[in-house]
Design an enzyme around this catalytic site. Structure first.
Site, PDB file in Angstrom:
ATOM      1  N   ALA A  19      -4.706   5.553   1.189  1.00  0.00           N
ATOM      2  CA  ALA A  19      -3.658   6.359   2.018  1.00  0.00           C
ATOM      3  C   ALA A  19      -4.182   8.000   1.749  1.00  0.00           C
ATOM      4  O   ALA A  19      -4.236   7.789   2.876  1.00  0.00           O
ATOM      5  CB  ALA A  19      -2.563   6.176   0.331  1.00  0.00           C
ATOM      6  N   GLU A  42     -10.827  14.492  -4.157  1.00  0.00           N
ATOM      7  CA  GLU A  42     -11.086  13.048  -5.035  1.00  0.00           C
ATOM      8  C   GLU A  42     -11.724  13.399  -6.409  1.00  0.00           C
ATOM      9  O   GLU A  42     -13.276  13.807  -6.493  1.00  0.00           O
ATOM     10  CB  GLU A  42     -11.988  12.571  -4.400  1.00  0.00           C
ATOM     11  CG  GLU A  42     -12.150  10.922  -5.015  1.00  0.00           C
ATOM     12  CD  GLU A  42     -11.514   9.747  -5.238  1.00  0.00           C
ATOM     13  OE1 GLU A  42     -10.701  10.179  -5.064  1.00  0.00           O
ATOM     14  OE2 GLU A  42     -11.365   9.712  -6.499  1.00  0.00           O
ATOM     15  N   CYS A  52     -10.255  -3.970  -3.227  1.00  0.00           N
ATOM     16  CA  CYS A  52      -9.445  -5.129  -2.746  1.00  0.00           C
ATOM     17  C   CYS A  52     -11.391  -6.034  -3.179  1.00  0.00           C
ATOM     18  O   CYS A  52     -10.672  -7.620  -3.533  1.00  0.00           O
ATOM     19  CB  CYS A  52      -9.278  -5.263  -1.560  1.00  0.00           C
ATOM     20  SG  CYS A  52      -7.887  -4.219  -2.045  1.00  0.00           S
ATOM     21  N   VAL A  89      -7.606  16.865  -8.961  1.00  0.00           N
ATOM     22  CA  VAL A  89      -6.492  18.014  -9.208  1.00  0.00           C
ATOM     23  C   VAL A  89      -5.441  18.066 -10.373  1.00  0.00           C
ATOM     24  O   VAL A  89      -4.681  16.987 -10.989  1.00  0.00           O
ATOM     25  CB  VAL A  89      -5.483  17.816  -8.202  1.00  0.00           C
ATOM     26  CG1 VAL A  89      -4.368  18.580  -7.860  1.00  0.00           C
ATOM     27  CG2 VAL A  89      -6.471  17.452  -7.024  1.00  0.00           C
ATOM     28  N   ASP A 294      -0.496   3.581  -3.476  1.00  0.00           N
ATOM     29  CA  ASP A 294       0.407   2.593  -4.980  1.00  0.00           C
ATOM     30  C   ASP A 294       0.900   3.941  -6.166  1.00  0.00           C
ATOM     31  O   ASP A 294       1.799   3.335  -7.277  1.00  0.00           O
ATOM     32  CB  ASP A 294      -1.009   2.617  -5.986  1.00  0.00           C
ATOM     33  CG  ASP A 294      -1.737   1.578  -5.153  1.00  0.00           C
ATOM     34  OD1 ASP A 294      -1.471   0.550  -4.884  1.00  0.00           O
ATOM     35  OD2 ASP A 294      -2.676   0.611  -6.409  1.00  0.00           O
ATOM     36  N   ASN A 316      -3.370   1.711   3.647  1.00  0.00           N
ATOM     37  CA  ASN A 316      -2.878   2.589   4.652  1.00  0.00           C
ATOM     38  C   ASN A 316      -1.899   2.132   5.913  1.00  0.00           C
ATOM     39  O   ASN A 316      -2.385   3.974   5.956  1.00  0.00           O
ATOM     40  CB  ASN A 316      -4.248   1.078   5.619  1.00  0.00           C
ATOM     41  CG  ASN A 316      -5.263   0.993   4.187  1.00  0.00           C
ATOM     42  OD1 ASN A 316      -5.997   2.109   5.083  1.00  0.00           O
ATOM     43  ND2 ASN A 316      -5.804   0.273   3.341  1.00  0.00           N
ATOM     44  N   TRP A 445       3.592 -31.411  12.595  1.00  0.00           N
ATOM     45  CA  TRP A 445       4.736 -30.744  12.084  1.00  0.00           C
ATOM     46  C   TRP A 445       3.929 -30.208  11.025  1.00  0.00           C
ATOM     47  O   TRP A 445       3.217 -30.214  10.204  1.00  0.00           O
ATOM     48  CB  TRP A 445       5.647 -31.707  11.242  1.00  0.00           C
ATOM     49  CG  TRP A 445       6.681 -32.126  12.000  1.00  0.00           C
ATOM     50  CD1 TRP A 445       6.743 -33.914  12.964  1.00  0.00           C
ATOM     51  CD2 TRP A 445       8.276 -31.570  12.708  1.00  0.00           C
ATOM     52  NE1 TRP A 445       7.521 -33.641  13.626  1.00  0.00           N
ATOM     53  CE2 TRP A 445       8.660 -32.657  13.667  1.00  0.00           C
ATOM     54  CE3 TRP A 445       8.391 -30.357  13.174  1.00  0.00           C
ATOM     55  CZ2 TRP A 445       9.638 -32.201  14.165  1.00  0.00           C
ATOM     56  CZ3 TRP A 445      10.068 -29.992  13.847  1.00  0.00           C
ATOM     57  CH2 TRP A 445      10.031 -30.717  14.372  1.00  0.00           C
ATOM     58  N   ARG A 453      12.925 -27.490   7.462  1.00  0.00           N
ATOM     59  CA  ARG A 453      13.870 -28.134   8.193  1.00  0.00           C
ATOM     60  C   ARG A 453      14.570 -29.186   6.998  1.00  0.00           C
ATOM     61  O   ARG A 453      15.967 -29.141   6.752  1.00  0.00           O
ATOM     62  CB  ARG A 453      13.128 -29.503   8.776  1.00  0.00           C
ATOM     63  CG  ARG A 453      13.226 -29.017  10.277  1.00  0.00           C
ATOM     64  CD  ARG A 453      11.921 -30.313  11.108  1.00  0.00           C
ATOM     65  NE  ARG A 453      11.922 -31.847  10.477  1.00  0.00           N
ATOM     66  CZ  ARG A 453      11.999 -32.710  10.919  1.00  0.00           C
ATOM     67  NH1 ARG A 453      10.471 -33.000  11.420  1.00  0.00           N
ATOM     68  NH2 ARG A 453      11.972 -33.898  10.065  1.00  0.00           N
TER      69      ARG A 453
HETATM   70  C1  LIG Z   1      -9.420  -5.351  -8.816  1.00  0.00           C
HETATM   71  C2  LIG Z   1      -8.413  -5.065  -7.188  1.00  0.00           C
HETATM   72  C3  LIG Z   1      -8.122  -6.212  -5.733  1.00  0.00           C
HETATM   73  C4  LIG Z   1      -7.381  -5.689  -5.063  1.00  0.00           C
HETATM   74  N1  LIG Z   1      -6.660  -7.042  -3.836  1.00  0.00           N
HETATM   75  C5  LIG Z   1      -5.973  -6.600  -2.784  1.00  0.00           C
HETATM   76  C6  LIG Z   1      -5.851  -7.215  -1.911  1.00  0.00           C
HETATM   77  O1  LIG Z   1      -6.693  -8.449  -1.967  1.00  0.00           O
HETATM   78  N2  LIG Z   1      -4.824  -6.527  -1.082  1.00  0.00           N
HETATM   79  C7  LIG Z   1      -3.983  -5.644  -1.103  1.00  0.00           C
HETATM   80  O2  LIG Z   1      -3.455  -5.623  -0.408  1.00  0.00           O
HETATM   81  N3  LIG Z   1      -4.280  -5.001  -2.272  1.00  0.00           N
HETATM   82  C8  LIG Z   1      -5.637  -5.251  -3.490  1.00  0.00           C
HETATM   83  N4  LIG Z   1      -5.702  -4.075  -4.301  1.00  0.00           N
HETATM   84  C9  LIG Z   1      -4.867  -3.280  -4.104  1.00  0.00           C
HETATM   85  C10 LIG Z   1      -5.442  -1.676  -3.694  1.00  0.00           C
HETATM   86  O3  LIG Z   1      -7.056  -1.498  -3.394  1.00  0.00           O
HETATM   87  C11 LIG Z   1      -4.667  -0.654  -3.446  1.00  0.00           C
HETATM   88  O4  LIG Z   1      -2.945  -1.034  -3.170  1.00  0.00           O
HETATM   89  C12 LIG Z   1      -4.590   0.387  -2.986  1.00  0.00           C
HETATM   90  O5  LIG Z   1      -6.538   0.602  -3.348  1.00  0.00           O
HETATM   91  C13 LIG Z   1      -4.223   1.429  -2.857  1.00  0.00           C
HETATM   92  O6  LIG Z   1      -4.457   2.654  -2.476  1.00  0.00           O
HETATM   93  P1  LIG Z   1      -4.384   4.164  -2.721  1.00  0.00           P
HETATM   94  O7  LIG Z   1      -5.157   5.234  -1.790  1.00  0.00           O
HETATM   95  O8  LIG Z   1      -2.738   4.298  -2.471  1.00  0.00           O
HETATM   96  O9  LIG Z   1      -4.922   4.011  -4.334  1.00  0.00           O
HETATM   97  P2  LIG Z   1      -6.340   3.397  -4.834  1.00  0.00           P
HETATM   98  O10 LIG Z   1      -7.126   3.024  -3.757  1.00  0.00           O
HETATM   99  O11 LIG Z   1      -6.298   3.607  -6.679  1.00  0.00           O
HETATM  100  O12 LIG Z   1      -6.496   5.717  -5.052  1.00  0.00           O
HETATM  101  C14 LIG Z   1      -6.205   6.702  -5.508  1.00  0.00           C
HETATM  102  C15 LIG Z   1      -7.320   7.728  -5.386  1.00  0.00           C
HETATM  103  O13 LIG Z   1      -6.716   8.754  -6.188  1.00  0.00           O
HETATM  104  C16 LIG Z   1      -7.671   9.697  -6.839  1.00  0.00           C
HETATM  105  N5  LIG Z   1      -7.305  10.226  -7.733  1.00  0.00           N
HETATM  106  C17 LIG Z   1      -5.826  10.028  -8.431  1.00  0.00           C
HETATM  107  N6  LIG Z   1      -5.501  11.425  -9.426  1.00  0.00           N
HETATM  108  C18 LIG Z   1      -6.439  12.192  -9.110  1.00  0.00           C
HETATM  109  C19 LIG Z   1      -6.409  13.660  -8.782  1.00  0.00           C
HETATM  110  N7  LIG Z   1      -5.900  14.068 -10.095  1.00  0.00           N
HETATM  111  N8  LIG Z   1      -7.015  14.156  -8.194  1.00  0.00           N
HETATM  112  C20 LIG Z   1      -7.952  13.531  -7.280  1.00  0.00           C
HETATM  113  N9  LIG Z   1      -8.391  12.233  -7.508  1.00  0.00           N
HETATM  114  C21 LIG Z   1      -7.578  11.868  -7.779  1.00  0.00           C
HETATM  115  C22 LIG Z   1      -8.427   8.579  -7.837  1.00  0.00           C
HETATM  116  O14 LIG Z   1     -10.300   8.842  -7.766  1.00  0.00           O
HETATM  117  C23 LIG Z   1      -8.687   6.688  -6.437  1.00  0.00           C
HETATM  118  O15 LIG Z   1     -10.259   7.220  -5.778  1.00  0.00           O
HETATM  119  C24 LIG Z   1      -6.586  -4.620  -4.838  1.00  0.00           C
HETATM  120  C25 LIG Z   1      -6.837  -3.513  -6.218  1.00  0.00           C
HETATM  121  C26 LIG Z   1      -7.830  -3.873  -7.249  1.00  0.00           C
HETATM  122  C27 LIG Z   1      -7.774  -3.476  -8.810  1.00  0.00           C
END
Ligand SMILES: Cc1cc2nc3c(=O)[nH]c(=O)nc-3n(C[C@H](O)[C@H](O)[C@H](O)COP(=O)(O)OP(=O)(O)OC[C@H]3O[C@@H](n4cnc5c(N)ncnc54)[C@H](O)[C@@H]3O)c2cc1C
Length: 464
Positions: A19, A42, A52, A89, A294, A316, A445, A453
């Site tokens: 995100a 980060e 994922c 942060v 998330d 994303n 089908w 159906r």
């Molecule tokens: C094993 C696994 C398999 C998955 N498979 C799928 C899949 O098949 N399909 C799917 O759609 N989703 C899947 N997911 C979920 C997907 O990975 C997450 O939904 C996605 O990564 C969320 O993105 P995000 O940016 O919100 O959070 P994150 O990817 O968790 O990123 C958040 C980031 O913020 C950083 N952060 C947090 N707090 C702070 C702070 N205070 N200061 C600085 N940095 C900070 C963290 O270190 C992290 O890098 C899977 C997840 C896992 C764990």
């Protein structure tokens, strides 16, 4: 505090993954570095990585962890996004328009002002405070560092018995990975069937298939702790009823929104603990604070309720919406219909919309239709079973949900149902969909049409 200098605005992003970096990248596409300064904090060592992909890296299907990094910090910096790694942060000050960060290497703390702030802190894996949960030999799988730690742990494991705690999609994907690594796998699950995002009748199909793969599945069992040996290492997973010997324990018991900083700063949280945003992904009541991924709650377009659904696909898209808005454009994220796909070995699992219990919870009366079919024409080599369950609203016949369990090519058919839900189609309208057909891909089908159906007949029986 106003962060603007000489007309240049400043965007601060917290969280360098899906995100956060989607937001940063999209804002950069729309605004040059002269117009917009972007700083991304980060706390980890990577940016834009695919959690994922961790199960497939652990299984060996993807040989190297670095393949899971879509865009490195250097690549982001080359696009004039100031990525600050290992920098966490630790405080938000929305009234002052600033954040306090701590550099993990030096311990130095700094206040940074912003014009716009993006909170993209993701989710925190559940780790219940039970005895032994932090013992060596117990692994989570949230970050690339977790994936590497687990791979290292597999090299040093004293034996070949693995216990996975949790039978959601991450637990199942990890069970497959460990099976591929030659482990004897037990999955301990507190629900009455694996994959509680499905109805239990569909979950039982998954259970049966897992048993056929040689995985031991234990349902209705709550873990009470991890028993450790004299060396402090995990030796067994303990439940109220039994004890499962383990050389490796992998946790896949769900996640919660990582919103502790937001809570302390008084930002609005929903009933699931995620940040509340409007359709533009702006945190409610705060004009220049945005949140996605998330750490937020999303509107369930079928159930009409806010939910927390931690998926990369949403993160994303929401990041891109934020980046567009911060960059001066206009975009919205309308909500989700609850689509998810996964697999364990050669069994594919998919769902979208409401389960029976969701429909009951929001007061929708429904009928169900479950059909058995095949993923290819029955006579075609390697045709395999495919079960489709549909829920349709009683009287109106509108599709409410679809679940699929089957062999190769089954899961992504759920996208047809996701489109139908988004468009508000009835199951009768679905029976006329012009879906592609050739023997290697489906029976004449398509199973989705067969299910629709049957659902039409169920609606007619309840209406007539
Ligand atoms: C094993 C696994 C398999 C998955 N498979 C799928 C899949 O098949 N399909 C799917 O759609 N989703 C899947 N997911 C979920 C997907 O990975 C997450 O939904 C996605 O990564 C969320 O993105 P995000 O940016 O919100 O959070 P994150 O990817 O968790 O990123 C958040 C980031 O913020 C950083 N952060 C947090 N707090 C702070 C702070 N205070 N200061 C600085 N940095 C900070 C963290 O270190 C992290 O890098 C899977 C997840 C896992 C764990």
């Amino acid at each position: 505090m106003n962060a603007s200098r000489q007309g240049r605005r400043r965007l601060v992003v917290i969280g360098g993954d899906a995100a956060g970096m989607s937001a940063a990248s999209q804002a950069r596409r729309l605004r040059s570095a002269e117009e917009l300064e972007i700083i991304a904090f980060e706390r980890g060592r990577f940016t834009s990585y695919s959690a994922c992909g961790i199960p497939y890296w652990v299984s060996g299907t993807v040989p190297e962890g670095k393949a899971l990094v879509a865009r490195s910090p250097e690549e982001h910096r080359a696009r004039e996004i100031d990525v600050r790694l290992r920098t966490e942060v630790v405080e938000l000050d929305p009234a002052g328009g600033r954040v306090r960060s701590r550099d993990h290497a030096s311990g130095t703390e700094t206040w940074t002002g912003y014009d716009d702030l993006v909170i993209a802190t993701g989710a925190r894996p559940e780790r219940p405070p039970l005895p032994g949960m932090d013992a060596p030999g117990v692994y989570g799988v949230q970050t690339l560092d977790d994936g590497q730690a687990l791979l290292d742990g597999l090299h040093h494991a004293p034996g070949r018995r693995a216990v996975v705690v949790g039978a959601g999609y991450i637990g199942l994907e990890m069970a497959e990975a460990l099976l591929k690594r030659g482990y004897e796998v037990t999955v301990v699950n507190r629900s009455d069937a694996p994959m509680s995002t499905l109805d239990p009748d569909m979950g039982r199909l998954v259970h049966k298939a897992m048993t056929g793969m040689g995985i031991r599945v234990r349902n209705d069992e709550e873990v009470t702790g991890i028993r450790t040996g004299d060396d402090g290492r995990a030796r067994a997973v303990v439940t109220e009823d039994a004890e499962y010997p383990a050389d490796i324990v992998v946790l896949g018991i769900g996640v919660r929104p990582e919103t502790s900083l937001a809570r302390e700063a008084g930002l609005p949280l929903g009933e699931h603990g995620g940040l509340r945003t409007d359709l533009a992904m702006r945190v409610r009541g705060h004009d220049n604070v945005w949140a996605g991924g998330d750490c937020v709650e999303v509107l369930d377009l079928v159930g009409g309720r806010e939910r927390h659904i931690a998926l990369g696909t949403h993160a994303n898209k929401q990041g891109q919406v934020i980046g567009t808005n911060v960059g001066g454009g206009y975009a919205t994220f309308p909500g989700v219909v609850g689509t998810a796909v996964s697999k364990i070995c050669d069994l594919e699992i998919a769902r979208t919309g409401l389960r029976e219990k969701d429909a009951r919870a929001v007061g929708r009366q429904y009928v169900t239709a479950t059909i058995e079919s095949t993923n290819r024409a029955g006579y075609y080599p390697e045709a395999g079973r495919m079960t489709v369950k549909m829920l349709a609203e009683r009287r109106t016949g509108r599709l409410l949900g679809t679940q699929i369990v089957g062999r190769e090519g089954s899961a992504k058919r759920v996208d047809i149902a996701a489109v139908a839900l988004t468009a508000g189609l009835t199951v009768e309208q679905m029976t006329a969909l012009d879906l592609g057909y050739a023997p290697p891909f489906s029976p004449v089908w398509d199973p989705i049409l067969v299910a629709a159906r049957k659902a039409v007949r169920a609606v007619q029986e309840r209406t007539g």
